[in-house]
Each structure stands twice: as structure tokens, then as C-alpha cells.
Enzyme design. Structure first.
Site, mmCIF file in Angstrom:
data_model
loop_
_atom_site.group_PDB
_atom_site.id
_atom_site.type_symbol
_atom_site.label_atom_id
_atom_site.label_comp_id
_atom_site.label_asym_id
_atom_site.label_seq_id
_atom_site.Cartn_x
_atom_site.Cartn_y
_atom_site.Cartn_z
ATOM 1 N N LEU A 102 9.051 1.787 -12.174
ATOM 2 C CA LEU A 102 7.969 1.713 -13.153
ATOM 3 C C LEU A 102 8.480 0.787 -14.248
ATOM 4 O O LEU A 102 9.682 0.798 -14.559
ATOM 5 C CB LEU A 102 7.656 3.098 -13.741
ATOM 6 C CG LEU A 102 7.019 4.113 -12.801
ATOM 7 C CD1 LEU A 102 6.839 5.462 -13.506
ATOM 8 C CD2 LEU A 102 5.668 3.626 -12.279
ATOM 9 N N ASP A 103 7.586 0.019 -14.853
ATOM 10 C CA ASP A 103 8.010 -0.882 -15.932
ATOM 11 C C ASP A 103 8.599 -0.060 -17.074
ATOM 12 O O ASP A 103 8.306 1.132 -17.209
ATOM 13 C CB ASP A 103 6.813 -1.674 -16.475
ATOM 14 C CG ASP A 103 6.213 -2.585 -15.422
ATOM 15 O OD1 ASP A 103 6.923 -2.943 -14.472
ATOM 16 O OD2 ASP A 103 5.019 -2.923 -15.565
ATOM 17 N N LYS A 104 9.357 -0.741 -17.934
ATOM 18 C CA LYS A 104 9.994 -0.053 -19.058
ATOM 19 C C LYS A 104 8.957 0.692 -19.910
ATOM 20 O O LYS A 104 9.198 1.803 -20.374
ATOM 21 C CB LYS A 104 10.740 -1.090 -19.904
ATOM 22 C CG LYS A 104 11.571 -0.508 -21.014
ATOM 23 C CD LYS A 104 12.373 -1.607 -21.692
ATOM 24 C CE LYS A 104 13.046 -1.083 -22.940
ATOM 25 N NZ LYS A 104 13.775 -2.120 -23.682
#
Ligand code: URA
Length: 237
Positions: A102-104
Site C-alpha cells: 500500500l502506498d505510504k
């Protein structure tokens, strides 16, 4: 495997700690005190006890985390905190890793395991495992966007996305939606909305295959999967 490795893997501390434990005569194998750290045991067949309590051999762990924003979906990072940093020692010594990224700034469901086979199956493009996201979008999301996502949109690198399903929950200057995709290209949800001229301002994963994010989990919290969740994930994905 060696008894010291077995006990260390099962959370009884370092090999050195285990040596002390063995010397204290706390460990028995099939009813017989074992003091030799090099002694080999059959982790699946022998009855191994510490202070009279049987120790079950567990090879894999499966955790569901509600990933908080600002944390990286990786096992280590030079600059940022990772999802592994959020785990306790008891879980960390199994060396789990996140299944996909998952993106930051993305929140929500993240599966962590050391079961490479299951991870591979969940991530394999051939398996088309569905992932559902909740998102807030800057702009009015339309039924036409839904039609476009269903047909597939062209991302900035020329890739045409596979069929995806959009549900509009609330429409306005900022819209709320759920989007289900069956692939996992880099920044896919954000780039799909970019392709229709809109910006994702908040993103959270709700489910992956049969696994749903437990609403009881606060951001940054995690728990072990139940047997039912794990069996469903293995059987139906
Ligand atoms: N799509 C994105 O754009 N970001 C994520 O973190 C997951 C899916």
C-alpha cells in the site's frame, strides 16, 4: 531441528536464553529432561514441554493490520517507519512480510505473513484476487467514470486496466466511492482516477479476496487471522 532453534523460534528468546532454560532443566522431550542445546527434535512428532507446558510448533503466522498513513509497506527502510516496526517481538521473530504494497499515505487492510506460497498465490496476476478500496475523490465522480473503469482505462504509461467496479457512495465537490480491482499496478487506484481527470485525496483498502478489514482494528493495530479467515483465504482466495 535442534532444540535450541525450535525453542528460539517458538518465542523462548535467543539461542543464549534457551541454553539457560535448558540448563535449568525446564525442558522435556517426550517426558525426558533435555539439557543439550544441540539435541535434535522432531518438531511435528515429539512432545516438547517447557515447565510442564506443551509447546506447539507453529511455522507460519498470518496477521491482519490496519495500516496507518506515514508507514511504509516493506520489511525495512532507511528513512521511514515500516509496518514491521509496528509489530511486537513475538510476531517479528517469525519474519513476516507484507503481502503486496500500500502506498505510504494509504491506510487499511494489509496482510502480513511468512507464508511465501500463500503470498505468491494472492499476488499472482493469474489469480485475479479482488481488492476493494474506499476513496475520497476531489471532484464529482460520475456513472461515466464507472463505465470507463468497467471497460478499462489507459494509465499514464499506456497500460490498459482490467475490468473494475465502481460504486459511488456520495457525490459532490468531493465524492466518496468504493472501487474493486483485480490487479495491483503501482498506484493503480490513484492513476485510474487521474485517467478520468480526478484526484484521490484519501485511500483505504477494505478487503483482499475473502479477507475483510476488521472494523475493530484502530490504525496501526493488528491481529492474528482467525482459522475461518485463513481457510477461506487459502481455499477461495
Ligand atoms: N492503489 C493506489 O493508488 N495506492 C495504493 O496504495 C493501493 C492501490
Amino acid at each position: 531441528m535442534r532444540i535450541d532453534k525450535f525453542l528460539s523460534n517458538m518465542g523462548f528468546g535467543s539461542r543464549k536464553d534457551v541454553k539457560v532454560l535448558l540448563k535449568s532443566k525446564a525442558v522435556e522431550v517426550n517426558g525426558e529432561i533435555v539439557r543439550d542445546a544441540k539435541r535434535h527434535v522432531d518438531e511435528n512428532g515429539d512432545v516438547i514441554t517447557v515447565d510442564g507446558e506443551a509447546v506447539e510448533y507453529v511455522e507460519f503466522i498470518y496477521l491482519m493490520m490496519n495500516k496507518p498513513p506515514g508507514v511504509i509497506s516493506a520489511t525495512e527502510d532507511k528513512y521511514d517507519e515500516t509496518v514491521i516496526d509496528l509489530l511486537g517481538d513475538e510476531e517479528r521473530h517469525f519474519e513476516p512480510f507484507p503481502v503486496g504494497r500500500l502506498d505510504k499515505d494509504t491506510e487499511g487492510l494489509l496482510l502480513l505473513t511468512n507464508d511465501g506460497k500463500l503470498a505468491h498465490e494472492l499476488l499472482s496476476p493469474k489469480k485475479h484476487v479482488a481488492k476493494t478500496y474506499y476513496a475520497r475523490i476531489d471532484g464529482r465522480v460520475t456513472e461515466e467514470d464507472g463505465v470507463a473503469f468497467r471497460k478499462g482505462v489507459i494509465l499514464d504509461d499506456g497500460y490498459q486496466t482490467k475490468e473494475a467496479f465502481l460504486e459511488i457512495l456520495r457525490n459532490g465537490e468531493e465524492s466518496e466511492i468504493e472501487l474493486t480491482i483485480t490487479e495491483g499496478k503501482f498506484h493503480q487506484v490513484k492513476r485510474m482516477f487521474e485517467s478520468v481527470g480526478k484526484t484521490v485525496v484519501y485511500l483505504k483498502r477494505l478487503s483482499m479476496g475473502s479477507l475483510q478489514l476488521d472494523p475493530e482494528l484502530e490504525l496501526g493495530e493488528y491481529r492474528y487471522l482467525t482459522d475461518e479467515e485463513l481457510n477461506n483465504l487459502k481455499e477461495k482466495k
